[in-house]
Design a protein around this motif. Sequence first.
Motif, PDB file in Angstrom:
ATOM      1  N   GLU A  39      24.804  35.482  53.585  1.00 27.81           N
ATOM      2  CA  GLU A  39      24.051  35.919  52.407  1.00 27.81           C
ATOM      3  C   GLU A  39      24.832  36.950  51.597  1.00 27.81           C
ATOM      4  O   GLU A  39      24.295  37.969  51.173  1.00 27.81           O
ATOM      5  CB  GLU A  39      22.687  36.484  52.815  1.00 27.81           C
ATOM      6  N   ARG A  40      26.103  36.650  51.372  1.00 33.73           N
ATOM      7  CA  ARG A  40      26.968  37.522  50.592  1.00 33.73           C
ATOM      8  C   ARG A  40      27.526  36.778  49.390  1.00 33.73           C
ATOM      9  O   ARG A  40      27.875  35.600  49.478  1.00 33.73           O
ATOM     10  CB  ARG A  40      28.148  38.018  51.435  1.00 33.73           C
ATOM     11  N   ASN A  41      27.624  37.483  48.268  1.00 33.28           N
ATOM     12  CA  ASN A  41      28.240  36.910  47.079  1.00 33.28           C
ATOM     13  C   ASN A  41      28.866  38.029  46.258  1.00 33.28           C
ATOM     14  O   ASN A  41      28.243  39.060  46.013  1.00 33.28           O
ATOM     15  CB  ASN A  41      27.197  36.170  46.233  1.00 33.28           C
ATOM     16  N   PHE A  42      30.114  37.832  45.856  1.00 28.07           N
ATOM     17  CA  PHE A  42      30.832  38.821  45.040  1.00 28.07           C
ATOM     18  C   PHE A  42      31.394  38.102  43.834  1.00 28.07           C
ATOM     19  O   PHE A  42      32.086  37.094  43.966  1.00 28.07           O
ATOM     20  CB  PHE A  42      31.956  39.471  45.844  1.00 28.07           C
ATOM     21  N   GLU A  43      31.075  38.623  42.637  1.00 22.03           N
ATOM     22  CA  GLU A  43      31.422  37.930  41.402  1.00 22.03           C
ATOM     23  C   GLU A  43      31.950  38.918  40.378  1.00 22.03           C
ATOM     24  O   GLU A  43      31.379  39.996  40.179  1.00 22.03           O
ATOM     25  CB  GLU A  43      30.171  37.227  40.881  1.00 22.03           C
ATOM     26  N   VAL A  44      33.055  38.564  39.730  1.00 21.57           N
ATOM     27  CA  VAL A  44      33.614  39.369  38.645  1.00 21.57           C
ATOM     28  C   VAL A  44      33.709  38.492  37.411  1.00 21.57           C
ATOM     29  O   VAL A  44      34.339  37.434  37.439  1.00 21.57           O
ATOM     30  CB  VAL A  44      35.012  39.919  38.998  1.00 21.57           C
ATOM     31  N   ASN A  45      33.070  38.924  36.323  1.00 19.78           N
ATOM     32  CA  ASN A  45      33.109  38.202  35.052  1.00 19.78           C
ATOM     33  C   ASN A  45      33.931  39.005  34.049  1.00 19.78           C
ATOM     34  O   ASN A  45      33.667  40.195  33.833  1.00 19.78           O
ATOM     35  CB  ASN A  45      31.697  38.002  34.507  1.00 19.78           C
ATOM     36  N   TYR A  46      34.914  38.360  33.425  1.00 22.80           N
ATOM     37  CA  TYR A  46      35.740  38.979  32.398  1.00 22.80           C
ATOM     38  C   TYR A  46      35.303  38.434  31.045  1.00 22.80           C
ATOM     39  O   TYR A  46      35.498  37.254  30.756  1.00 22.80           O
ATOM     40  CB  TYR A  46      37.217  38.670  32.640  1.00 22.80           C
TER      41      TYR A  46
END
Length: 269
Positions: A203-210
Amino acid sequence: MNKGFINLKVFILVCLTSSLLLVSCKSKAVLVDAKTPIAADSIVTAEKVIQNHYGNKIDFSTLYIRASAKYKHEDNSQSVSAEVKIKKDEQILISIRVLGITMAKALITPLEVKYYEKINGSYFEGDYELLSQWLGTDLNFSKIQNMLLGKPIDDLTKGNYLFSETDKLIKLNSNESNGEKSFSFDAVRFLLKKQEISQPEKERNFEVNYSSFQEFPSAILPTGMTINAIQKTEKTTINIDYNSITFNEELNFPYSVPNGYDRIYIKQN
């Protein structure tokens, strides 16, 4: 897990992501024009996407960045200013300030991460294996530096990726034993628009939006981003506002833990 431990986890997450603050420079900056392609041929394979992405210029020895950031973690939100110094491939120094007062510092090198925070009078010194366990995602110096520069955290030339196109973006997916990674690029300049690590079983999520990029004489760098980190029911969101960046100045990297601070030790899983 005590309150100080949680605060430090949020702090280091802010440190490792809020330094993606790259926009204004003393040299003239030009907003990247999405109508100007860099390749004449049609991009239809993952290999060509990767080749064109890494063809975008990043040529500097040091970066000095000033920025502001706002993070929200559960019911806690905080606005901070940040000073980031990067000596390419060698070290990164991040200072977090509130109302001009240094509240935390992090020194990141290829071998270890050091940081301290003032509120709880705590500090940490350790390698990436322990820190990766603590944060719940695999880290090393190269991954952190790449993230700061708007580059994929992984070396895409060394992996196998599934190719797809959605919403004018080109997406590369990699399925691994411990989860999935995806990297989305614009279809013209092949700049990274989003990178995501998903571990459904944990149940992990890591997101980077540029959101966008600017072109400088030495590099094409992000102008803004949003970071979302989710672990089970906890979510941290970080929004970055960029103020200034200077290339290739001689920089100092002063770091010392104030007297009387307590060291934090992370237990191995």
